[in-house]
Motif scaffolding. Structure first.
Motif, PDB file in Angstrom:
ATOM      1  N   PHE A 185      -2.021  -1.455 -10.902  1.00 35.94           N
ATOM      2  CA  PHE A 185      -2.343  -2.400  -9.830  1.00 35.94           C
ATOM      3  C   PHE A 185      -3.005  -3.654 -10.384  1.00 35.94           C
ATOM      4  CE2 PHE A 185      -2.197   1.662  -7.701  1.00 35.94           C
ATOM      5  CZ  PHE A 185      -1.649   1.383  -6.458  1.00 35.94           C
ATOM      6  N   ARG A 228      -3.274  13.693  -0.739  1.00 38.42           N
ATOM      7  CA  ARG A 228      -4.118  12.690  -1.394  1.00 38.42           C
ATOM      8  C   ARG A 228      -4.173  12.867  -2.904  1.00 38.42           C
ATOM      9  NH1 ARG A 228      -9.022   9.566   0.570  1.00 38.42           N
ATOM     10  NH2 ARG A 228     -10.307  10.084  -1.204  1.00 38.42           N
ATOM     11  N   GLN A 229      -4.379  14.116  -3.305  1.00 36.46           N
ATOM     12  CA  GLN A 229      -4.551  14.373  -4.731  1.00 36.46           C
ATOM     13  C   GLN A 229      -3.270  14.104  -5.518  1.00 36.46           C
ATOM     14  OE1 GLN A 229      -6.727  17.748  -5.870  1.00 36.46           O
ATOM     15  NE2 GLN A 229      -5.796  17.938  -7.874  1.00 36.46           N
ATOM     16  N   VAL A 243      -9.361   7.372 -18.757  1.00 37.68           N
ATOM     17  CA  VAL A 243     -10.467   8.319 -18.549  1.00 37.68           C
ATOM     18  C   VAL A 243     -10.025   9.377 -17.547  1.00 37.68           C
ATOM     19  CG1 VAL A 243     -12.773   8.586 -17.550  1.00 37.68           C
ATOM     20  CG2 VAL A 243     -12.297   6.655 -19.075  1.00 37.68           C
ATOM     21  N   TYR A 244      -9.416   8.911 -16.435  1.00 39.15           N
ATOM     22  CA  TYR A 244      -9.021   9.856 -15.393  1.00 39.15           C
ATOM     23  C   TYR A 244      -7.788  10.657 -15.778  1.00 39.15           C
ATOM     24  CZ  TYR A 244     -12.551   7.569 -12.691  1.00 39.15           C
ATOM     25  OH  TYR A 244     -13.746   7.087 -12.258  1.00 39.15           O
ATOM     26  N   ASN A 283       0.833  -1.210   0.000  1.00 37.61           N
ATOM     27  CA  ASN A 283       0.000   0.000   0.000  1.00 37.61           C
ATOM     28  C   ASN A 283       0.863   1.254   0.000  1.00 37.61           C
ATOM     29  OD1 ASN A 283      -2.357  -1.452  -0.044  1.00 37.61           O
ATOM     30  ND2 ASN A 283      -2.646  -1.420   2.181  1.00 37.61           N
ATOM     31  N   ARG A 314      -0.111   7.797  -8.795  1.00 33.01           N
ATOM     32  CA  ARG A 314      -0.611   6.441  -9.118  1.00 33.01           C
ATOM     33  C   ARG A 314      -1.028   6.366 -10.575  1.00 33.01           C
ATOM     34  NH1 ARG A 314      -3.371   6.847  -4.131  1.00 33.01           N
ATOM     35  NH2 ARG A 314      -5.354   7.351  -5.114  1.00 33.01           N
ATOM     36  N   ASN A 315      -1.779   7.384 -10.982  1.00 30.77           N
ATOM     37  CA  ASN A 315      -2.315   7.372 -12.339  1.00 30.77           C
ATOM     38  C   ASN A 315      -1.208   7.413 -13.389  1.00 30.77           C
ATOM     39  OD1 ASN A 315      -3.645   9.100 -14.796  1.00 30.77           O
ATOM     40  ND2 ASN A 315      -5.073   7.664 -13.859  1.00 30.77           N
ATOM     41  N   LEU A 360      -0.986   4.321  -1.906  1.00 29.66           N
ATOM     42  CA  LEU A 360      -2.352   4.324  -1.391  1.00 29.66           C
ATOM     43  C   LEU A 360      -2.311   4.735   0.073  1.00 29.66           C
ATOM     44  CD1 LEU A 360      -3.583   0.968  -2.960  1.00 29.66           C
ATOM     45  CD2 LEU A 360      -4.463   3.238  -3.496  1.00 29.66           C
ATOM     46  N   ASP A 361      -1.148   4.603   0.679  1.00 27.76           N
ATOM     47  CA  ASP A 361      -0.984   4.869   2.104  1.00 27.76           C
ATOM     48  C   ASP A 361       0.371   5.550   2.316  1.00 27.76           C
ATOM     49  OD1 ASP A 361      -1.699   4.888   4.705  1.00 27.76           O
ATOM     50  OD2 ASP A 361      -1.877   2.706   4.929  1.00 27.76           O
ATOM     51  N   ALA A 380      -2.772  10.522  -5.941  1.00 26.42           N
ATOM     52  CA  ALA A 380      -3.651  10.003  -6.999  1.00 26.42           C
ATOM     53  C   ALA A 380      -3.020  10.238  -8.367  1.00 26.42           C
ATOM     54  CB  ALA A 380      -5.021  10.668  -6.916  1.00 26.42           C
ATOM     55  N   ILE A 381      -2.439  11.418  -8.550  1.00 24.38           N
ATOM     56  CA  ILE A 381      -1.783  11.731  -9.826  1.00 24.38           C
ATOM     57  C   ILE A 381      -0.608  10.785 -10.051  1.00 24.38           C
ATOM     58  CG2 ILE A 381      -0.445  13.477 -11.078  1.00 24.38           C
ATOM     59  CD1 ILE A 381      -2.128  15.606  -9.567  1.00 24.38           C
ATOM     60  N   ARG A 412      -5.488  -3.508 -17.877  1.00 26.94           N
ATOM     61  CA  ARG A 412      -5.835  -2.224 -17.271  1.00 26.94           C
ATOM     62  C   ARG A 412      -4.624  -1.609 -16.575  1.00 26.94           C
ATOM     63  NH1 ARG A 412     -10.262  -2.404 -12.693  1.00 26.94           N
ATOM     64  NH2 ARG A 412      -8.493  -3.312 -11.594  1.00 26.94           N
ATOM     65  N   LEU A 461     -10.400   2.698 -18.198  1.00 23.89           N
ATOM     66  CA  LEU A 461     -10.647   3.525 -17.010  1.00 23.89           C
ATOM     67  C   LEU A 461      -9.482   4.437 -16.573  1.00 23.89           C
ATOM     68  CD1 LEU A 461     -13.297   3.762 -15.618  1.00 23.89           C
ATOM     69  CD2 LEU A 461     -12.553   2.070 -13.948  1.00 23.89           C
ATOM     70  N   PRO A 462      -8.234   3.915 -16.456  1.00 21.68           N
ATOM     71  CA  PRO A 462      -7.149   4.814 -16.016  1.00 21.68           C
ATOM     72  C   PRO A 462      -6.956   5.970 -16.986  1.00 21.68           C
ATOM     73  CG  PRO A 462      -6.438   2.519 -15.969  1.00 21.68           C
ATOM     74  CD  PRO A 462      -7.758   2.536 -16.670  1.00 21.68           C
TER      75      PRO A 462
END
Ligand SMILES: Nc1ncnc2c1ncn2[C@@H]1O[C@H](COP(=O)(O)OP(=O)(O)O)[C@@H](O)[C@H]1O
Ligand SMILES: [Mg+2]
Lengths: 402, 233
Positions: B91, B78-79, B113-114, B53, B85-86, B58-59, B82-83, B158, B110-111
């Motif tokens: 994962f 957090r944001q 899309v974000y 994690n 990770r993307n 994620l952590d 997220a960037i 994915r 999906l990835p």
């Protein structure tokens, strides 16, 4: 991104069609009620205004007996007399016309056709006083009025029934036992706010009516049309004085007649409709609020059910705002669908009622847009908290969620 | 040598307080090089998932520094995580974690899309990724219409569609039979070789761990052993 979210929202709504529908009932009913009420209310107001305009502006109506308010019982009293009429017509200043009239529902026959019509005995002042023109022919002349000749003017319903599209003038119809020659055709007034066909009428000289139809010299109604720019309240006060004198009402006794100012009646009816519309609007507002709470509830359920999905999305790089947007859009789409259904249902109801009561169907684009926008906004407002809850989820916890 | 892709220095992760305090990670020191294929093993509760994690952003560590490609990822909000990770991390989970009632292609998209990739390009890249994992012709199947092995291939597609630097897999073969497990491992090895994709994988099975270049054993929140399998080419 927005379109992505809208597409997702539509998919989600479709997947839970029954649940979505039940959730939306509150919004649908609320919006339908608002739209129906306001549309019907507007139509009624228009109708009342149109009716009053047809009655004639500045019209004052005298009847015998004390007035206990619109629709209330009339206390029986001496009928109006020729003397009352003459007093008013001689001594009232600042008026357009004074007219005496009596009315009765009587069988009218032509050939094999027959009809139950409102037959009125009156004079030539009746037409200007009631703002009623002829489309063809002429009004009564002095000698016909004095003699009570067998002549009549008919409404379009009577004309259509007896003569179709043909010209009624010169034909002789039978009114009760009396034969009379048609000399004119009234212009159409349509139905009244109370569902009465105002064109199913026959007019004849008052003297003829009294002698041949009523069998008495009583006068039922005296119409007074005030001159433009003169306050009807002033004319009304003067009329009351004159009538008390003419009818010899003792100084300490109540009036045994009533003078009704139609302008005031119109205002009263309009404001009553407005008040009713407002009240029902408030009820509808409450149901919209209830609908909003329903949306909030279902969105909380949706967020909980899809915790794992949210976890996956967050893990692969969705930002908080993506999740927030997704659920906000879903709530908004949901309530907008409710709003749209409500608008259509409301317009349908209003249309049906308008048809049944023969009032104008007057939908307002502004109200429709406002109701639709308001319901979408309810979705946004009540969807915000659940959406935020979804967006704030910890991805690790969300992924572990079963 | 260039800087390691990942580095843990003195990383602690502590849950609870007082009597109930649990140190899921207790001072982990670790570096993982770009292009490496690492298997993490160890008994249940030894801190493997917690470490994954943190590696996956994620952590964040309670104490110590976790750096991803020189970025102090433990201090990011957090944001920004997220960037990160993307952009850099894919994962793969034990339970596949595909979106239900959503086609394979849509799942893979999906990835992107974000990341705001236009839909046509998204579609093309998703189809290419599905092709790479051997699922040509299955792009319009939903997870319910695919076998476990196929679902895990969709999940891998994915994970690689956004061309990440790092692929994290927590027990990727845990739900699969032996034959399927080895197929998935072959696929991961190929991806590791051809794209120089760094892979960090948790597994309980020695034969699965044997695919890796390097094996780490966790025990009580620490790295207890670290062995490199050197192959002669
Ligand atoms: N969110 C949490 N809250 C409290 N304790 C946790 C949490 N996550 C993990 N732990 C504890 O941390 C330790 C390590 O867990 P984990 O990293 O999941 O182990 P592994 O994946 O090796 O089985 C365990 O003792 C576990 O109970
Ligand atoms: Mg674990």
């Amino acid at each position: 991104m927005i379109w992505e979210a809208v597409r997702l929202a539509l998919t989600s709504v479709r997947r839970n069609a029954l649940r979505s529908f039940l959730t939306l009932l509150g919004i649908v009913i609320g919006v339908a009620a608002v739209i129906a009420m306001i549309t019907i209310g507007t139509g009624t107001t228009e109708k009342v205004k149109a009716d009053i305009a047809k009655l004639g502006s500045n019209l004052l109506v005298v009847r015998s007996g004390a007035d206990t308010g619109p629709g209330g019982p009339r206390v029986a009293a001496r009928p109006l007399s020729q003397r009352d009429y003459e007093t008013l017509s001689l001594r009232l200043a600042d008026v357009e016309a004074v007219s005496a009239a009596s009315q009765s529902r009587v069988r009218v026959v032509f050939g094999t056709e027959s009809l139950q019509s409102a037959v009125t005995g009156t004079d030539d002042s009746y037409f200007p006083a009631r703002n009623w023109a002829l489309t063809s022919g002429r009004v009564f002349n002095d000698s016909e009025l004095r003699a009570g000749s067998n002549v009549c003017i008919i409404g379009t319903t009577v004309s259509r029934q007896f003569f179709g599209a043909g010209d009624p003038e010169g034909s002789t119809i039978r009114v009760k036992q009396m034969s009379c020659r048609v000399i004119g055709l009234l212009e159409s007034k349509g139905f009244s706010g109370f569902g009465q066909d105002q064109d199913n009428v026959v007019m004849m000289p008052l003297a003829a009516f009294q002698r041949r139809i009523a069998g008495s010299r009583d006068i039922e109604t005296i119409y007074v049309a005030g001159r433009d720019g003169v306050a009807t309240s002033q004319i009304q006060a003067r009329m009351e004085d004159l009538l008390r004198e003419s009818r010899r009402v003792a100084p300490d006794a109540d009036d045994d007649f009533s003078v009704r100012d139609m302008t005031q009646v119109a205002d009263a009816m309009t404001s009553a409709t407005t008040a009713m519309t407002g009240m029902l609007g408030a009820v509808a507002g409450v149901s919209l609020l209830v609908g909003g709470i329903g949306i909030m509830n279902i969105m909380l359920v949706s967020v909980t059910e899809r915790t794992r999905e949210i976890g996956i999305r967050l893990a692969i790089g969705a930002h908080e705002r993506h999740i927030l947007l997704q659920f906000l859009v879903e709530a908004t789409v949901l309530s907008a669908i409710g709003g749209l259904t409500g608008v259509l249902l409301g317009l349908g109801i209003a249309g049906g009622v308008a048809y049944a009561l023969s009032i104008p169907f007057s939908p307002s684009a502004l109200i429709v847009l406002m109701a639709f926008g308001f319901s979408a906004m309810i979705g946004m407002v009540f969807g915000f908290f659940p959406a935020l809850r979804g967006a704030r989820l910890d991805p690790i916890d969300a992924l572990r969620h079963e | 040598m260039s800087a390691p892709l990942l580095s843990f220095s003195g990383v602690w992760k502590t849950y609870g307080r007082g009597e109930a305090t649990v140190h899921a990670l207790a001072g982990v020191e670790l570096e993982i090089e770009r292009g490496d294929f690492v298997a993490i093993m160890g008994p249940s509760g030894s801190g493997k998932s917690t470490a994954m994690n943190i590696i996956g952003c994620l952590d964040t560590p309670t104490r110590g520094v976790y750096a991803f490609d020189g970025i102090d990822a433990g201090r990011l909000d957090r944001q920004r995580r997220a960037i990160l990770r993307n952009l850099y991390i894919g994962f793969v989970f034990q339970g596949y974690n595909l979106l239900a009632r959503t086609t394979a292609a849509e799942n893979v998209e999906l990835p992107l899309v974000y990341r705001g990739v236009p839909s046509r390009e998204r579609r093309a890249r998703a189809l290419a990724a599905l092709d790479r994992v051997g699922l040509t012709g299955r792009e319009n199947h939903t997870p319910a219409e695919l076998s476990g092995g196929q679902q895990q291939r969709v999940a891998i597609a994915r994970a690689i569609v956004s061309e990440p630097t790092l692929l994290l897999a927590d027990e990727p073969t845990g739900n699969l039979d032996t034959a399927r497990s080895h197929e998935i491992m072959e696929l991961l090895i190929e991806l590791n070789r051809e794209k120089n994709l760094t892979v960090v994988m948790v597994t309980h099975e020695a034969d699965i761990a044997a695919y890796a270049d390097r094996q780490l054993k966790f025990l009580d929140g620490k790295v207890a052993s670290d062995s490199r399998v050197t192959e002669m080419a």
